[in-house]
Design a protein around this motif. Sequence first.
Motif, PDB file in Angstrom:
ATOM      1  N   VAL A 159       0.649  -1.294  -0.019  1.00 49.21           N
ATOM      2  CA  VAL A 159      -0.014  -0.103  -0.082  1.00 49.21           C
ATOM      3  C   VAL A 159       0.939   1.132   0.058  1.00 49.21           C
ATOM      4  CG1 VAL A 159      -1.789   1.247   1.210  1.00 49.21           C
ATOM      5  CG2 VAL A 159      -1.750  -1.403   1.269  1.00 49.21           C
ATOM      6  N   THR A 160       0.823   2.159  -0.945  1.00 46.24           N
ATOM      7  CA  THR A 160       1.620   3.302  -1.208  1.00 46.24           C
ATOM      8  C   THR A 160       0.528   4.473  -0.434  1.00 46.24           C
ATOM      9  OG1 THR A 160       0.545   4.159  -3.359  1.00 46.24           O
ATOM     10  CG2 THR A 160       2.498   2.701  -3.205  1.00 46.24           C
ATOM     11  N   GLY A 161       1.413   5.307  -0.046  1.00 45.22           N
ATOM     12  CA  GLY A 161       0.857   6.621   0.947  1.00 45.22           C
ATOM     13  C   GLY A 161      -0.055   5.808   2.034  1.00 45.22           C
ATOM     14  N   ARG A 185       6.596   8.086   2.194  1.00 50.44           N
ATOM     15  CA  ARG A 185       7.960   8.687   2.386  1.00 50.44           C
ATOM     16  C   ARG A 185       8.670   8.703   3.570  1.00 50.44           C
ATOM     17  NH1 ARG A 185       6.513  14.465  -0.606  1.00 50.44           N
ATOM     18  NH2 ARG A 185       4.568  13.969   0.661  1.00 50.44           N
ATOM     19  N   SER A 186       8.158   8.947   4.529  1.00 50.51           N
ATOM     20  CA  SER A 186       8.364   8.931   5.937  1.00 50.51           C
ATOM     21  C   SER A 186       8.707   7.432   6.519  1.00 50.51           C
ATOM     22  CB  SER A 186       7.836   9.742   6.920  1.00 50.51           C
ATOM     23  OG  SER A 186       8.181   9.483   8.352  1.00 50.51           O
ATOM     24  N   LEU A 187       9.815   6.867   6.640  1.00 50.69           N
ATOM     25  CA  LEU A 187       9.949   5.545   7.228  1.00 50.69           C
ATOM     26  C   LEU A 187       9.159   5.442   8.603  1.00 50.69           C
ATOM     27  CD1 LEU A 187      10.659   2.492   7.005  1.00 50.69           C
ATOM     28  CD2 LEU A 187      13.024   3.167   8.015  1.00 50.69           C
ATOM     29  N   ALA A 206       5.464   3.405  12.525  1.00 52.90           N
ATOM     30  CA  ALA A 206       4.358   3.594  13.222  1.00 52.90           C
ATOM     31  C   ALA A 206       3.111   2.842  13.302  1.00 52.90           C
ATOM     32  CB  ALA A 206       4.001   5.118  13.709  1.00 52.90           C
ATOM     33  N   LEU A 207       2.571   2.915  12.082  1.00 51.94           N
ATOM     34  CA  LEU A 207       1.298   2.024  11.627  1.00 51.94           C
ATOM     35  C   LEU A 207       1.808   0.586  11.720  1.00 51.94           C
ATOM     36  CD1 LEU A 207      -1.551   1.854  10.689  1.00 51.94           C
ATOM     37  CD2 LEU A 207      -0.626   2.189   8.256  1.00 51.94           C
ATOM     38  N   ALA A 233      10.187   2.801   3.399  1.00 53.19           N
ATOM     39  CA  ALA A 233      10.170   4.027   3.241  1.00 53.19           C
ATOM     40  C   ALA A 233       9.788   4.017   1.465  1.00 53.19           C
ATOM     41  CB  ALA A 233      11.476   4.688   3.293  1.00 53.19           C
ATOM     42  N   CYS A 234       9.234   5.076   0.877  1.00 56.33           N
ATOM     43  CA  CYS A 234       8.986   4.902  -0.487  1.00 56.33           C
ATOM     44  C   CYS A 234       8.636   6.198  -1.040  1.00 56.33           C
ATOM     45  CB  CYS A 234       8.167   3.694  -1.115  1.00 56.33           C
ATOM     46  SG  CYS A 234       7.964   3.713  -2.866  1.00 56.33           S
TER      47      CYS A 234
END
Length: 257
Positions: free
Chosen positions: A11-13, A38-40, A45-46, A61-62
């Motif tokens: 899942v992106t974003g 974008r933020s690892l 955290a999720l 991160a991506c």
Amino acid sequence: MPELTGKVVVVTGAARGIGAATSRELARQGARVVVTARSLHAAKALADDILASGGEALALACDVAEPASVDAMVAGVRSHLGKIDALVNNAAIVDPVGRIVDTDPVQWMRAVEINLVGAYLAARAVIPVMLEDGGGTIINLSSGAAFRPLEGWSAYCSTKAGLAMFTRSVDLEYGSAGIVSIGFSPGVVDTDMQGKIRASGINPVSQLPRESLSDPKDPGRVIAYLCSQAGREYAGKEVDIREAGLRLAVGLAPVAA
């Protein structure tokens, strides 16, 4: 046993909004979820929260607008989990919001990079991996804005329209090889993006009261359903969360007349 048990879904974003709700639902249904952002730190955290709830999750991160970042993410998934069964192209921005001559060209181009090029880069990277296992599912987060213009949203509408055609292109080129490509419109959902839209005061969507917006959990449930075998019915199509048959299949209440 849930149908998604053991499936690897990227899942992106995914750090917030629809992406976060989708990640949680996928994990609830047994999938091994790859949470990317974008933020690892935000992704982790999720993922940690999902793990604490008994689900399986991997944080990576991506930046979807950067080819090297996307390729590194997919390589990381293969290294840790060995395969990719589904991709949810969720990462998107609504900025810049404003009439065309008032927008910043750099921001407009950035919207193209994230909303459209990002989905292309992610699909391009995962398709070879999916083909090795005989197929997979790619869900592109679409919008009614792909099919009708809204004042102040020239970048968003244009990129979503392009994404709708990209969904069809993936189906044309790889559908016969087992790749299911679906465009999914989640409706107007209570997310940070909608907060920006309300603050802009531009076009009728900004005037919708927050209490009228849907919970991100609703599209999350539909996306998980589309990642299952049942999603093959919608291959190459644009699907709207308001469709009665889809809502019935997922277990959502009918849309009020």
